[in-house]
Design a protein around this motif. Structure first.
Motif, PDB file in Angstrom:
ATOM      1  N   SER A  92       0.811  -1.224   0.000  1.00  0.00           N
ATOM      2  CA  SER A  92       0.000   0.000   0.000  1.00  0.00           C
ATOM      3  C   SER A  92       0.844   1.273   0.000  1.00  0.00           C
ATOM      4  N   GLY A  93       2.035   1.161  -0.550  1.00  0.00           N
ATOM      5  CA  GLY A  93       2.872   2.347  -0.639  1.00  0.00           C
ATOM      6  C   GLY A  93       3.682   2.640   0.607  1.00  0.00           C
ATOM      7  N   GLU A  96       6.964   4.342  -0.152  1.00  0.00           N
ATOM      8  CA  GLU A  96       6.772   5.750  -0.501  1.00  0.00           C
ATOM      9  C   GLU A  96       6.491   6.573   0.758  1.00  0.00           C
ATOM     10  N   PHE A  97       5.755   6.003   1.684  1.00  0.00           N
ATOM     11  CA  PHE A  97       5.425   6.712   2.923  1.00  0.00           C
ATOM     12  C   PHE A  97       6.679   6.938   3.764  1.00  0.00           C
ATOM     13  N   ASN A 100       9.118   9.368   2.082  1.00  0.00           N
ATOM     14  CA  ASN A 100       8.641  10.717   1.754  1.00  0.00           C
ATOM     15  C   ASN A 100       8.480  10.932   0.260  1.00  0.00           C
ATOM     16  N   GLY A 101       7.953   9.928  -0.408  1.00  0.00           N
ATOM     17  CA  GLY A 101       7.653  10.102  -1.828  1.00  0.00           C
ATOM     18  C   GLY A 101       8.713   9.566  -2.764  1.00  0.00           C
TER      19      GLY A 101
ATOM     20  N   PRO B  75      -2.892   9.804  -0.161  1.00  0.00           N
ATOM     21  CA  PRO B  75      -1.495   9.376  -0.262  1.00  0.00           C
ATOM     22  C   PRO B  75      -1.345   7.945  -0.783  1.00  0.00           C
ATOM     23  N   TRP B  76      -2.358   7.137  -0.594  1.00  0.00           N
ATOM     24  CA  TRP B  76      -2.291   5.747  -1.059  1.00  0.00           C
ATOM     25  C   TRP B  76      -3.066   5.575  -2.371  1.00  0.00           C
ATOM     26  N   GLY B 101       3.215  10.989  -1.268  1.00  0.00           N
ATOM     27  CA  GLY B 101       3.560   9.602  -1.586  1.00  0.00           C
ATOM     28  C   GLY B 101       2.562   8.886  -2.469  1.00  0.00           C
ATOM     29  N   LEU B 102       1.675   9.644  -3.120  1.00  0.00           N
ATOM     30  CA  LEU B 102       0.804   8.983  -4.099  1.00  0.00           C
ATOM     31  C   LEU B 102       1.685   8.340  -5.156  1.00  0.00           C
ATOM     32  N   TYR B 134      -2.447  -0.011  -3.771  1.00  0.00           N
ATOM     33  CA  TYR B 134      -2.847   1.380  -3.938  1.00  0.00           C
ATOM     34  C   TYR B 134      -4.304   1.413  -4.389  1.00  0.00           C
ATOM     35  N   ALA B 135      -4.980   2.505  -4.071  1.00  0.00           N
ATOM     36  CA  ALA B 135      -6.365   2.685  -4.501  1.00  0.00           C
ATOM     37  C   ALA B 135      -6.398   3.545  -5.760  1.00  0.00           C
TER      38      ALA B 135
ATOM     39  N   ARG D 229      -5.961   2.206   6.391  1.00  0.00           N
ATOM     40  CA  ARG D 229      -4.924   2.455   5.379  1.00  0.00           C
ATOM     41  C   ARG D 229      -3.619   2.878   6.030  1.00  0.00           C
ATOM     42  N   ARG D 233      -0.082   1.054   5.678  1.00  0.00           N
ATOM     43  CA  ARG D 233       0.961   1.822   5.020  1.00  0.00           C
ATOM     44  C   ARG D 233       2.160   2.091   5.942  1.00  0.00           C
TER      45      ARG D 233
END
Lengths: 343, 343, 343, 343
Positions: A92-93, A96-97, A100-101, B75-76, B101-102, B134-135, D229, D233
């Motif tokens: 779920s990313g 990235e979390f 920080n991207g 963000p997700w 963080g998208l 991710y959504a 989420r 995450r």
């Protein structure tokens, strides 16, 4: 009720792990990883890996992976991974979390394996555009792969050589590291730092532990303090860390991790042989560890389900399914599955 | 000195834009977009688009795109874009930064265009895995594309239909929106909200302005306050916003934007015809707006350079180059280029 | 209509700045700060500051401040500032955004000034708790302050000495740096690097420019590339950066910035004298630059408003107001205000 | 060896909790909180709280707090807390991390308690400045407080009334919720939703569990999916969540949590009485739960240490120390401490 081949993360805790936690459950102990169990991790894992390492104990593989990647990549860094990688598809990313991207860049490859030339091409594609592009920062490889295959040491070396040539840090997602080492019959060092790996998420939860993973720094040890900050800041510095660390100590004592993984691999191998001998079903990927992906008719799988056997269809498919073998999968479980397959 | 075809963002400010800024430069004016110019934007752009819109003036296309996407994605969330998209390749992760963080998901497609079925496949691939994936959150399309091609209205409709069917918000990166509208000869509404677009980065900096872009909300207007916050929080709420807003007002007055874009397109068309007639050089992509990608011999391009003509090789190539025509590209410039091409 | 004392950010562009932009508006120029104007910034500002500096041109003070702080603080770093600081009160959390969650720690102090012992106490309060606390990372000081006062060189030295003793990076928010230098009659170096300041947001927008600020690195120059990344990633790398850089060059040519600031300070001084002589109104803070805070009766202020004079009440007060004098405030404007004050 | 009063988070796991985990450790169970234990949490906690609630099981208090606050605050939101709050002082910025840069605003108050008028003042101070300021978003209160005091129900009501009047969401950090309820002799509902609390971090790790906290939504239940989420995450969705959820079920069964907390409170009360009777030592704060802060001479504390008693000095002090009593603190431990105090 039928046997469960859904995932090795549905297994219970192995007895020696449980006993180690019970032993740790005596009286008070300093909190926040200043206990005696946590303090012994570096030494224990250094011995296992035949070199000095630093260990960061955590409770999940997702946090181990995310901290590792965020420790070595700036927010504008790109991290290369296989397009099926857990970090890309199933977290779920989280990277990235924590990062920080930062950006995960998928690289394709057959059987769940990235190949050195494909990696080189992918990194090259994002070079030469300066501040406008992401900066190549890290490589993460999964061993055993999400497809049940296993990288040979020379395959890992080739990937790491490309990475090092481009200045990338290297990480191994070893959620099923035990299964890979058991399959290869190599030393743990052979497929980690000796192959060029800087950091390892040494998985234990799927293979007998309750909730424990060791993030191991071979190189990049100057990032350990960043990693420690990220652990705290993400709420992963357990006050009673002794219960995680005692698992991680017991896990590698007397080769427990390898014995548990070997058992699981053995059960998978028996099923694999049955699939290979089957007139219709076939292996989707090389089955080299404890996961077996089978392509078969929807009606065939339906029949398995009707006999109470539990497994997972691949998302969006009714003719592709995954069977995972764990440390508690019994020979009876496997035989039940094989019999059902054979109709 | 030779003519410059490197990029339309290297052009100076058009006279009517300059005059409008000079006119705004009289006495004091309320700061932070509470001036009289900023307050007229909604009305002016609503008239242009034949419906009520809300406008957020900013200074760059990157911030317009990033705010748009971050306004509609958690963000997700995953945002689908063409694999050549500026948001993906040229913004150093600005969308990921603004969006905490998208994730941008690249979709392939010929000539710089995404196709509806490829989009549907990409969205489908990330469904069905709940909180682990991710959504799917948004679609962003570039018009005119980074390859110089232009989507037809029905192509945009097809993409937006897929997006809406999946619950995605839709965004158009119109850094060269004027060139697209001029090429199609349609109304601005036809390739935006009437085709299913919710938000538009209406580019102006490349086509005569100094530093001005209008982020336009057709739908999703309840996100405008989030967008406003993101503008402030990213340091893009200029105290003297009148100088941006006066550009944006002059830009659409008396069809200035279309006249400037038509001129650039016309020069590109002349060069395109010369390439098509050339015995060796050929177009890499359909040249439908003001960018022309040419595949030719390295020695051919070398000769152009030696005549002082400026253009950009495509990163990593010596036989593929881009020529961009701007509002100040003169017929002489273009003739110089054509002559050089013809040897 | 009455004169406007609301803010110096409501003033128009000064003629020499405008002319410089017009001169830059000739033909094409390389984009993204590779133009000839941007390339001359380092040299021009190095001369002004009597040492080698690196300059990052941007469009707003908020982005200059945020990039500076994020360049030297980790996400778990704390940045000390006065409790009235613009970064804390007026930027909607831009420093936290650019700094991925860094924390601003307010320090109190009279007249808008932080004092060395208060700073030392604040830093000390967050020490000694290891990974559980924020890590002290930076100090940011505003000069001239938000209250209209000005730090003496030795006050800045004392603050920087505390900061350096604790390993903090130091930043000066110089949104009104010109007004401070004009007030002190010192060299720019005296209240920056010679006093221990590492980075300066050299403000220009409030004092004659359109939208231009120079982020200057005296020390910490190894952070310039991080700063450049943050500028790009936040959408602040303007394609046509020549229009910002040409402002910044003209701003310091022939002491323009000091002449404009001196004018504004002079008008403020005239008004300050009138307040001091007034039987009821009084100065809230020492008025040493171009801002004057006046405590008076609500009815007194009401009367000013009725004469068309524009100024800002302090949020939540009807008996405290701010009067700001800018480069275009005329002697007539000031006389009108003084007459109104005197009833 | 002397008794340990350093922290209740250094205690081992209580027997009934251990037994519940052992019972859960049978065979396979669905992963990622789809097991039978996790599925019973909503019902069990709804009964305890006398209304329908939703529960998110996690492993640490820091993640429970951070998810709660990030679920209800935008990145530009401000969250009000006491200046001694754990979220502010001891979590290394976890709330800022989860909340993408939200801001914690400290509010002062005696004895570790925030007061309603101080809260109102703090919120008011950040109003009225629109997009330039943070937007007031949430209030978080700690019960029992970090100073060992306990809010009365009417004190909580007054704080929540201020918060609700300003549109803030409300959160209770109940790391020692059991100690507070045991001290007050009230129903759990009385100091949560009936007092105006929307979300509760129901602590269990300090009071008999291994690593388990229940984030409980009374109101704001539409935020539960955001919370879920954030859990995933941040790497906190344990694959084997049954081991957390089984703890949380056993914790509230047969009032275990209250019995354990009452025991700890009782031991603290005995020591508190001894301090009150002491000629020199004195209580720093009202000791109403299981933490006792003592002001005494450095030599007095030294003598305690020499007798092997373990406790924590307050950072930066040698005459202020904290003594915490846990579920395994025996009467002998307490008597040993009291004897040592009495010399």
């Amino acid at each position: 009720m039928g046997a469960n081949f859904r995932s090795d993360n549905e297994t219970p805790v192995a007895a020696p792990i449980w006993d180690a936690m019970a032993e740790a459950n005596q009286g008070t102990a300093y909190s926040y990883a200043e206990d005696h169990w946590s303090e012994r991790l570096d030494e224990a894992y250094s011995e296992l890996f035949e070199r000095q390492v630093r260990v960061l104990p955590v409770a999940t593989g997702t946090v181990a992976n995310s901290i590792a990647l965020a420790s070595v990549s700036p927010p504008w860094g790109s991290v290369y991974c296989h397009r099926n990688a857990h970090v890309l598809c199933d977290e779920s990313g989280a990277p990235e979390f924590f990062g920080n991207g930062l950006r995960l860049v998928p690289v394709d490859g057959p059987g769940g394996k990235m190949q050195a030339d494909a990696l080189a091409t992918a990194v090259h594609a994002s070079e030469g555009h300066g501040v406008h592009s992401y900066a190549p920062a890290a490589l993460t490889i999964t061993q055993a792969t999400e497809c049940g295959s296993v990288y040979q040491p020379d395959e890992l070396q080739a990937l790491c050589a490309v990475a090092k040539g481009k200045g990338l840090a290297t990480h191994l997602d070893g959620a099923r590291f035990g299964n890979a080492v058991a399959a290869l019959g190599c030393a743990p060092a052979d497929i980690t730092w000796k192959a060029g790996i800087d950091m390892l998420s040494f998985g234990a939860s799927k293979n007998g532990c309750m909730a424990a993973e060791a993030l191991i720094f071979f190189e990049q040890q100057d990032r350990w303090e960043i990693a420690e900050r990220l652990r705290k800041r993400s709420g992963h510095l357990l006050s009673k860390m002794r219960y995680v660390s005692s698992q991680l100590l017991a896990y590698i004592e007397n080769d427990l991790w390898l014995r548990l993984a070997s058992h699981a691999n053995g059960q998978a191998a028996a099923f694999t042989a049955a699939v290979e001998a089957h007139p219709e079903a076939r292996l989707e990927y090389p089955a080299e560890a404890n996961e077996v992906f089978v392509r078969w008719s929807a009606s065939g799988f339906k029949a398995l389900e009707q006999r109470g056997i539990e497994f997972l269809f691949w998302p969006g498919h009714d003719d592709l399914a995954r069977f995972v073998f764990g440390h508690t999968t019994s020979e009876q479980d496997t035989q039940q599955l094989i019999s059902a397959l054979e109709g």
